[in-house]
Write a protein that holds these residues in place. Structure first.
Motif, PDB file in Angstrom:
ATOM      1  N   TYR A  39       6.937   8.693 -18.871  1.00 24.62           N
ATOM      2  CA  TYR A  39       7.526   7.599 -18.107  1.00 24.62           C
ATOM      3  C   TYR A  39       6.422   6.623 -17.756  1.00 24.62           C
ATOM      4  O   TYR A  39       5.243   6.883 -17.989  1.00 24.62           O
ATOM      5  N   ARG A  40       6.803   5.455 -17.214  1.00 25.77           N
ATOM      6  CA  ARG A  40       5.837   4.413 -16.898  1.00 25.77           C
ATOM      7  C   ARG A  40       5.803   4.175 -15.393  1.00 25.77           C
ATOM      8  O   ARG A  40       6.843   4.054 -14.751  1.00 25.77           O
ATOM      9  N   SER A  86       5.160   1.615 -13.823  1.00 23.15           N
ATOM     10  CA  SER A  86       5.666   0.297 -13.426  1.00 23.15           C
ATOM     11  C   SER A  86       7.184   0.190 -13.533  1.00 23.15           C
ATOM     12  O   SER A  86       7.756  -0.829 -13.152  1.00 23.15           O
ATOM     13  N   GLU A  87       7.848   1.230 -14.045  1.00 21.57           N
ATOM     14  CA  GLU A  87       9.292   1.177 -14.262  1.00 21.57           C
ATOM     15  C   GLU A  87       9.996   2.191 -13.360  1.00 21.57           C
ATOM     16  O   GLU A  87       9.812   3.399 -13.511  1.00 21.57           O
ATOM     17  N   TYR A  88      10.786   1.686 -12.449  1.00 21.52           N
ATOM     18  CA  TYR A  88      11.520   2.550 -11.530  1.00 21.52           C
ATOM     19  C   TYR A  88      12.750   1.800 -11.037  1.00 21.52           C
ATOM     20  O   TYR A  88      12.826   0.566 -11.107  1.00 21.52           O
ATOM     21  N   LYS A 136      16.649  -2.690  -9.451  1.00 26.48           N
ATOM     22  CA  LYS A 136      15.347  -2.617 -10.099  1.00 26.48           C
ATOM     23  C   LYS A 136      14.535  -3.863  -9.800  1.00 26.48           C
ATOM     24  O   LYS A 136      15.088  -4.917  -9.485  1.00 26.48           O
ATOM     25  N   SER A 192      10.157  -6.896 -12.848  1.00 25.86           N
ATOM     26  CA  SER A 192       8.947  -6.767 -13.659  1.00 25.86           C
ATOM     27  C   SER A 192       9.145  -6.112 -15.017  1.00 25.86           C
ATOM     28  O   SER A 192       8.237  -6.127 -15.846  1.00 25.86           O
ATOM     29  N   PHE A 193      10.308  -5.514 -15.283  1.00 21.14           N
ATOM     30  CA  PHE A 193      10.531  -4.900 -16.594  1.00 21.14           C
ATOM     31  C   PHE A 193      11.996  -5.048 -16.980  1.00 21.14           C
ATOM     32  O   PHE A 193      12.868  -5.237 -16.132  1.00 21.14           O
ATOM     33  N   LEU A 203      15.318  -3.327 -18.633  1.00 23.66           N
ATOM     34  CA  LEU A 203      15.888  -2.003 -18.853  1.00 23.66           C
ATOM     35  C   LEU A 203      16.148  -1.817 -20.341  1.00 23.66           C
ATOM     36  O   LEU A 203      16.800  -2.649 -20.973  1.00 23.66           O
ATOM     37  N   THR A 249      20.151   2.797 -22.263  1.00 27.09           N
ATOM     38  CA  THR A 249      19.636   3.718 -21.254  1.00 27.09           C
ATOM     39  C   THR A 249      20.786   4.525 -20.666  1.00 27.09           C
ATOM     40  O   THR A 249      21.840   3.984 -20.327  1.00 27.09           O
ATOM     41  N   ASN A 269       5.502   6.666  -8.284  1.00 28.04           N
ATOM     42  CA  ASN A 269       5.142   5.279  -8.589  1.00 28.04           C
ATOM     43  C   ASN A 269       4.224   4.677  -7.526  1.00 28.04           C
ATOM     44  O   ASN A 269       4.171   3.465  -7.368  1.00 28.04           O
ATOM     45  N   ILE A 277      12.689   6.343 -15.125  1.00 28.19           N
ATOM     46  CA  ILE A 277      13.122   6.125 -16.507  1.00 28.19           C
ATOM     47  C   ILE A 277      12.216   6.940 -17.422  1.00 28.19           C
ATOM     48  O   ILE A 277      11.007   6.705 -17.494  1.00 28.19           O
TER      49      ILE A 277
END
Length: 327
Positions: A16-17, A19-21, A56, A59-60, A62, A66, A102, A181
């Motif tokens: 997972y990243r 920065s992605e939540y 969300k 910044s990213f 989806l 998903t 995160n 994610i």
């Protein structure tokens, strides 16, 4: 220590990243002016909207296709089966990062979900979900106020402020669940699950997030960090208090389902101060320092959190140090 996504996939591990939540959010309205956290959530409160919403940061994007689910933790505790869906969209907001997974701070989480501006933005989002207005969202619900049960004008129910005074004559509740994610090692499947959903999927045999045959090697996130991130401090609505475990200790699936990875905020009648009900272990990481941690952190922010399978064969690796290269 650096690596890239291809290197992770060659190792045959999910990731997972940082920065992605997201957060999976449900909003409930009290059906009378006397209901509170000791009342029955299912009998004395009404969830607005068709299903929980995902929120969300901007910044990213989806990923397409998903996978999430259509229920919340309270519904799963009640006995609903895991109901998987494709997440078609998410509400773009400014939610704070999740604690632990995160690098978030619980005070920021409390402040965000305890803010009436957040509550009103969520009410608007649920109205949009049902293709109606925030006023019509409540038009067919009877409320009991001062002992009289009838349908009420929206300005008596919504948490709006007139002359500096909130007008809501019934309480409101936000239930929020942190979502991570996960990119699975087949390089196709992307899951946006809460701690409860990861536990249900593991228990039902849909996926193996731990180590071993067919394992994704992300069990440190799914079975430790995420359920530890936010937990109830008091028993609200009869849901049990399930305390956080020490870092690195895996929760059982049943324990996660019962109480891991969720928080609540309540706005009382007349807009009284929001009431928090969550705690967390809040770890702080700083750039360019060495930390003892249970996760591998990569320069491109892809994380394979379950390096604990290595220590099953070599106890000396249990407290290895990893350098955080970038944030």
């Amino acid at each position: 220590m650096t690596a890239n996504k291809k290197a992770i996939n060659r190792e045959g591990k999910g990731f997972y990243r940082s920065s992605e939540y997201m957060y999976k959010v449900s909003v409930y309205v009290g059906l009378s002016d006397i209901v509170d956290s000791t009342s029955s959530l299912h009998a004395n409160w009404r969830m607005i909207g068709e299903r929980p919403l995902y929120i969300k940061p901007q910044s990213f994007a989806l990923p397409a296709n998903t996978i999430g689910s259509s229920k919340n933790k309270a519904e799963y505790i009640k006995g609903h089966f895991l109901s998987l869906i494709r997440i078609e969209d998410a509400v773009v907001e400014k939610p704070p990062p999740i604690p632990i997974t995160n690098y978030g701070n619980i005070d920021s989480v409390n402040a965000y979900f305890g803010d009436t501006a957040t509550l009103n933005a969520l009410i608007d989002a649920f109205a949009k979900q049902k293709r109606t207005t925030r006023e019509n969202l409540l038009s067919n619900i009877p409320f009991t106020i001062n002992g009289i049960t009838k349908k009420r004008p929206a300005n008596e129910i919504l948490p709006t402020k007139i002359g500096g005074v909130f007008q809501n004559q019934v309480p409101w509740l936000i239930i929020y669940e942190p979502v991570i994610i996960a990119y699975l090692k087949d390089q196709t499947t992307v899951l946006a699950f809460t701690a409860t959903e990861y536990a249900l999927a593991q228990k039902m045999g849909f996926f193996n997030f731990k180590s071993g045959g067919g394992g994704q090697y992300i069990g440190a996130m799914t079975h430790s960090d995420l359920p530890n991130s936010i937990t109830l401090e008091e028993s609200w609505f009869g849901f049990p208090v399930t305390s956080a475990l020490a870092d690195g200790v895996y929760w059982s699936e049943s324990r996660i389902i019962a109480g891991g990875g969720w928080g609540m905020r309540m706005l009382r009648v007349g807009g009284a101060n929001a009431v928090p009900n969550n705690i967390t272990h809040d770890y702080e990481y700083r750039v360019d320092t060495y930390v003892i941690t249970s996760v591998r952190i990569f320069a491109d922010e892809d994380i394979t959190p379950d390096n604990r399978h290595e220590s099953e064969q070599d106890e000396s690796k249990r407290s290895c140090k990893y350098r955080r290269e970038s944030f």
